[in-house]
Design a protein around this motif. Structure first.
Motif, PDB file in Angstrom:
ATOM      1  N   VAL A 301     -10.648  40.531  17.300  1.00 18.09           N
ATOM      2  CA  VAL A 301     -10.832  40.599  15.840  1.00 18.09           C
ATOM      3  C   VAL A 301      -9.881  41.628  15.249  1.00 18.09           C
ATOM      4  O   VAL A 301      -9.195  41.376  14.249  1.00 18.09           O
ATOM      5  N   ARG A 302      -9.812  42.804  15.892  1.00 25.45           N
ATOM      6  CA  ARG A 302      -8.929  43.847  15.372  1.00 25.45           C
ATOM      7  C   ARG A 302      -7.461  43.423  15.418  1.00 25.45           C
ATOM      8  O   ARG A 302      -6.694  43.676  14.499  1.00 25.45           O
ATOM      9  N   LEU A 303      -7.094  42.767  16.513  1.00 28.46           N
ATOM     10  CA  LEU A 303      -5.711  42.313  16.659  1.00 28.46           C
ATOM     11  C   LEU A 303      -5.369  41.309  15.557  1.00 28.46           C
ATOM     12  O   LEU A 303      -4.296  41.373  14.957  1.00 28.46           O
ATOM     13  N   LEU A 304      -6.300  40.426  15.298  1.00 30.88           N
ATOM     14  CA  LEU A 304      -6.079  39.436  14.245  1.00 30.88           C
ATOM     15  C   LEU A 304      -5.774  40.135  12.917  1.00 30.88           C
ATOM     16  O   LEU A 304      -4.860  39.765  12.191  1.00 30.88           O
ATOM     17  N   ARG A 305      -6.534  41.191  12.639  1.00 28.16           N
ATOM     18  CA  ARG A 305      -6.317  41.932  11.385  1.00 28.16           C
ATOM     19  C   ARG A 305      -4.933  42.567  11.344  1.00 28.16           C
ATOM     20  O   ARG A 305      -4.268  42.572  10.321  1.00 28.16           O
ATOM     21  N   VAL A 306      -4.503  43.094  12.472  1.00 23.08           N
ATOM     22  CA  VAL A 306      -3.157  43.698  12.508  1.00 23.08           C
ATOM     23  C   VAL A 306      -2.106  42.633  12.208  1.00 23.08           C
ATOM     24  O   VAL A 306      -1.177  42.849  11.434  1.00 23.08           O
ATOM     25  N   LEU A 307      -2.279  41.456  12.811  1.00 17.09           N
ATOM     26  CA  LEU A 307      -1.295  40.398  12.623  1.00 17.09           C
ATOM     27  C   LEU A 307      -1.296  39.899  11.181  1.00 17.09           C
ATOM     28  O   LEU A 307      -0.254  39.542  10.647  1.00 17.09           O
ATOM     29  N   GLN A 308      -2.474  39.908  10.564  1.00 10.71           N
ATOM     30  CA  GLN A 308      -2.554  39.396   9.186  1.00 10.71           C
ATOM     31  C   GLN A 308      -2.017  40.396   8.172  1.00 10.71           C
ATOM     32  O   GLN A 308      -1.322  40.036   7.245  1.00 10.71           O
ATOM     33  N   HIS A 309      -2.404  41.671   8.351  1.00  9.50           N
ATOM     34  CA  HIS A 309      -2.113  42.648   7.292  1.00  9.50           C
ATOM     35  C   HIS A 309      -1.012  43.634   7.643  1.00  9.50           C
ATOM     36  O   HIS A 309      -0.663  44.482   6.828  1.00  9.50           O
ATOM     37  N   HIS A 310      -0.497  43.585   8.878  1.00 13.74           N
ATOM     38  CA  HIS A 310       0.532  44.531   9.309  1.00 13.74           C
ATOM     39  C   HIS A 310       0.102  45.978   9.133  1.00 13.74           C
ATOM     40  O   HIS A 310       0.877  46.834   8.693  1.00 13.74           O
ATOM     41  N   GLU A 311      -1.139  46.241   9.409  1.00 10.42           N
ATOM     42  CA  GLU A 311      -1.598  47.626   9.416  1.00 10.42           C
ATOM     43  C   GLU A 311      -2.693  47.778  10.467  1.00 10.42           C
ATOM     44  O   GLU A 311      -3.371  46.813  10.810  1.00 10.42           O
ATOM     45  N   VAL A 312      -2.815  48.990  11.019  1.00 14.90           N
ATOM     46  CA  VAL A 312      -3.865  49.207  12.009  1.00 14.90           C
ATOM     47  C   VAL A 312      -4.946  50.100  11.430  1.00 14.90           C
ATOM     48  O   VAL A 312      -4.677  51.006  10.638  1.00 14.90           O
TER      49      VAL A 312
END
Ligand SMILES: Nc1ncnc2c1ncn2[C@@H]1O[C@H](COP(=O)(O)OP(=O)(O)OP(=O)(O)O)[C@@H](O)[C@H]1O
Ligand SMILES: [Mg+2]
Length: 510
Positions: A301-312
Motif C-alpha cells: 500500500v505504501r509503495l503504491l502511494r509513492v508511485l502515485q504521488h512521488h513522495e514518501v
C-alpha cells in the motif's frame, strides 16, 4: 539612526548578502566607494597549508570581480605575520618589512592601502584590503573607524570558507562514488548474448533506459534480472545518481516499512535517531526492488502511494517528503496468479507493469551457452588465481548445451566454478552435468522422432549431428556452432555431413 549606524548596517547586510562571497564583496565595494576613497577592495586569507596568501576575491573600479589568486609567501613570513599580531585596521607603510617583501607581487608605490585584519575567536583568518590611487588617501581616523566592519566580514569570510569546504567534499565524494561504481560494476557491463539470446531484451533496455518510467523485470531465478537492472540504471540519465537495491524478500516484515520509507526519531521503540529510508536515499537515482512479490501487503500500500504521488511518508512523520526516484522492480514469481490468490495488489501491479521485460530462461537461448561458459571460465579461473583457463574436452560443451539449466545463468556460473575447483589437470569434461533423461525438451529436439534400434555407427552419428544442428539452428562455424559443440574442425564436420547425406545451410560455407 546616525550615519555610523547606517554605515554599519549597510556593511553588515552587504557582507552577508550572498552565499557567494564574491557577490557579497562586489556589493560592499559598490557601497563603500561612495563613502571613502576606493579603487579596489580585496578579500584575502592567509593559507597556512599552502604557505601563501590566497586572494579570495577582488572588486575593482567598474564593479567587476577578479577571481582567486595565490600569492606565495617568502620563507619565514608566516611566522613574522603571526608575531605581529595584527588586530586593528592599519595603513600600509611601503617601507614595512613584511610589505616590502610582498612588493614583487603587489605594487605599493603611488598607492594608498588600508588593511582590516579579519579574526575569528582570536585566529587571524585574513584581511580586507582597501586601495586607492595616490599617496596618503587614508587617515588614521578612517582606519580606526573601519574597525567596525571587521566582525561582519570575518563572519562572512568564515561562512564562505566553510561553504567552500562543503563543496570541496561534495565533489570528492561524488568522484569517489563514480570510482566505486566503476569498480563494483567492473566487467558487469559485459552482457553475454546481448546480440543473440538477449537481443530482444537489450532492444527493450535501450528503448526504456533514457526514460523515467517504472520497469518490471520478469524471469526465472538466475536469468540475469539484476544485471539488466544495473544496465538500465547505468545507461540512463540517472547514472551519476544513487542506485539503491532492496531485496524485498530478505528484509524482515517488521522492518520493511522503516527500511523503505524511513522513520522519524521516536516513531517506535528503538527508533533512536531519524532514519532516511531507501527511497529517500535513492533521490535523483534509481531504486531496484528485487523480489517484489515478497513485499508484505502493508508495504504494498505504501509503495503504491509513492508511485502515485512521488513522495514518501515516513513512519511517525508529519508531512510527506517529495522524492524523484525511478523504480525498477523484479520478480521470478507469477504476479498474476498472486493477484488471483489475493497476495499481490492488482492496483500495484498496474502501476508496476507499464513496461515489463521478460528475461528468457537459458533453455530458450541455448545458443548463448558456449559463450557464457567461456565467459565464466575466464572470470572464475582469474578469481581462483589460475594462470589460464583450462581447455574444454570435446563434446563437453554439447553436454552443457543439452542440459536444461533450471537455475539458469547462475547455475551455469556455479557449475563452471565447481568444475574449476575440482580441476586436476587435463581438459574440463563437465561430467557432473547430466541431462535429464525424461526432459520433454530433449525428445522435442530429437529429429528422428521414432527410432528403430539398433542403429549402426553412421546412423547414430547422423542422428546425433542432426540434433546438434537443431540446437545451433544450423550454425556450423564459430562460437556456439555445431563444430565447436562436437569438438571437431568445421571442415571435417562438413565433409562428414556430405558423406552422411545431411543437408546444411550452404551460406555457412562462406
Ligand atoms: N547474460 C549474462 N552475461 C554475463 N553474466 C550473466 C548474464 N546473465 C546473468 N549473469 C550472471 O549470472 C548471475 C545471476 O544473474 P542475476 O543475479 O542478475 O539473476 P537474477 O535474475 O536476478 O536471479 P534471481 O531471480 O535468483 O535473483 C550473476 O552473477 C550475473 O552476473
Ligand atoms: Mg536477483
Amino acid at each position: 539612526m546616525d550615519t555610523n549606524d547606517i554605515f554599519l548596517r549597510e556593511i553588515t547586510l552587504r557582507s552577508c548578502s550572498s552565499l557567494d562571497i564574491k557577490e557579497s564583496l562586489r556589493s560592499t565595494f559598490t557601497y563603500l566607494k561612495d563613502q571613502i576613497a576606493l579603487s579596489s577592495l580585496t578579500l584575502f586569507i592567509i593559507d597556512e597549508r599552502l604557505g601563501a596568501i590566497r586572494r579570495i576575491a577582488q572588486a575593482v573600479g567598474d564593479g567587476g570581480v577578479l577571481p582567486d589568486e595565490i600569492i606565495p609567501l617568502p620563507e619565514g613570513m608566516l611566522e613574522k605575520i603571526a608575531a605581529r599580531n595584527f588586530s586593528r585596521p592599519f595603513i600600509v607603510d611601503a617601507e614595512d618589512e613584511i610589505f616590502r617583501r610582498l612588493a614583487p607581487f603587489t605594487r605599493l608605490e603611488g598607492l594608498s592601502d588600508l588593511i582590516v585584519p579579519l579574526r575569528i575567536e582570536e585566529r587571524l583568518l585574513g584581511g580586507l584590503a582597501l586601495r586607492a590611487e595616490g599617496k596618503g588617501r587614508y587617515s588614521e581616523k578612517q582606519a580606526e573607524f573601519l574597525g567596525c566592519i571587521a566582525k561582519p566580514f570575518a563572519i562572512a569570510l568564515a561562512n564562505a570558507l566553510a561553504h567552500e569546504e562543503v563543496l570541496h567534499y561534495q565533489s570528492v565524494l561524488l568522484d569517489d562514488k563514480r570510482f566505486l561504481n566503476r569498480e563494483l560494476l567492473g566487467d558487469a557491463d559485459e552482457i553475454i548474448g546481448a546480440n543473440t539470446g538477449l537481443r530482444n531484451v537489450m532492444e527493450m533496455v535501450r528503448q526504456v533506459a533514457p526514460l523515467n518510467n517504472t520497469v518490471l523485470l520478469l524471469g526465472e531465478t538466475g536469468t540475469g534480472k539484476e544485471m539488466i537492472a544495473n544496465t538500465i540504471h547505468f545507461s540512463s540519465q540517472r547514472k551519476d545518481g544513487p542506485f539503491v537495491k532492496v531485496n524485498c524478500g530478505a528484509l524482515p516484515e517488521s522492518l520493511i516499512d522503516s527500511e523503505l520509507f524511513g522513520h522519524e526519531r521516536g516513531a517506535f521503540t528503538g527508533a533512536i535517531a531519524e532514519n532516511r529510508g531507501r527511497f529517500e536515499r535513492a533521490d535523483k537515482g534509481t531504486i531496484f526492488l528485487d523480489e517484489i512479490g515478497e513485499l508484505p501487503p502493508a508495504a504494498q500500500v505504501r509503495l503504491l502511494r509513492v508511485l502515485q504521488h512521488h513522495e514518501v511518508e515516513k513512519i511517525g512523520g508529519k508531512r510527506p517528503i517529495p522524492v524523484n526516484v525511478r523504480v525498477i522492480a523484479a520478480t521470478h514469481r507469477n504476479l498474476q496468479s498472486m493477484i488471483t490468490e489475493g497476495s499481490f495488489r492488482e492496483d500495484l501491479w498496474y502501476r508496476l507493469s507499464g513496461f515489463p521485460i521478460i528475461v528468457p530462461p537459458v533453455r530458450q537461448r541455448k545458443e548463448d551457452i558456449p559463450a557464457l561458459t567461456r565467459h565464466f571460465l575466464a572470470e572464475k579461473s582469474r578469481e581462483l588465481g589460475m594462470a589460464a583457463p583450462p581447455s574444454i574436452a570435446p563434446g563437453a560443451l554439447l553436454r552443457l548445451v543439452e542440459y536444461d539449466w533450471p537455475g539458469n545463468v547462475r547455475e551455469l556460473e556455479n557449475v563452471v566454478e565447481r568444475e574449476l575447483i575440482r580441476y586436476r589437470g587435463g581438459a574440463l569434461t563437465f561430467d557432473a552435468v547430466q541431462p535429464d533423461n525424461d526432459s520433454s525438451n530433449r525428445s522435442q529436439s530429437s529429429v528422428e522422432g521414432q527410432l528403430s534400434y539398433p542403429l549402426n555407427l553412421d546412423e547414430a552419428m547422423a542422428v546425433h549431428i542432426k540434433e546438434v544442428l537443431v540446437l545451433t539452428k544450423g550454425k556450423i562455424h564459430g562460437s556456439g556452432g555445431a563444430a565447436e559443440l562436437l569438438g571437431v574442425n568445421p571442415t571435417t564436420l562438413r565433409s562428414r555431413l556430405d558423406k552422411l547425406g545431411i543437408s546444411y545451410r550452404r551460406r555457412e560455407l562462406k
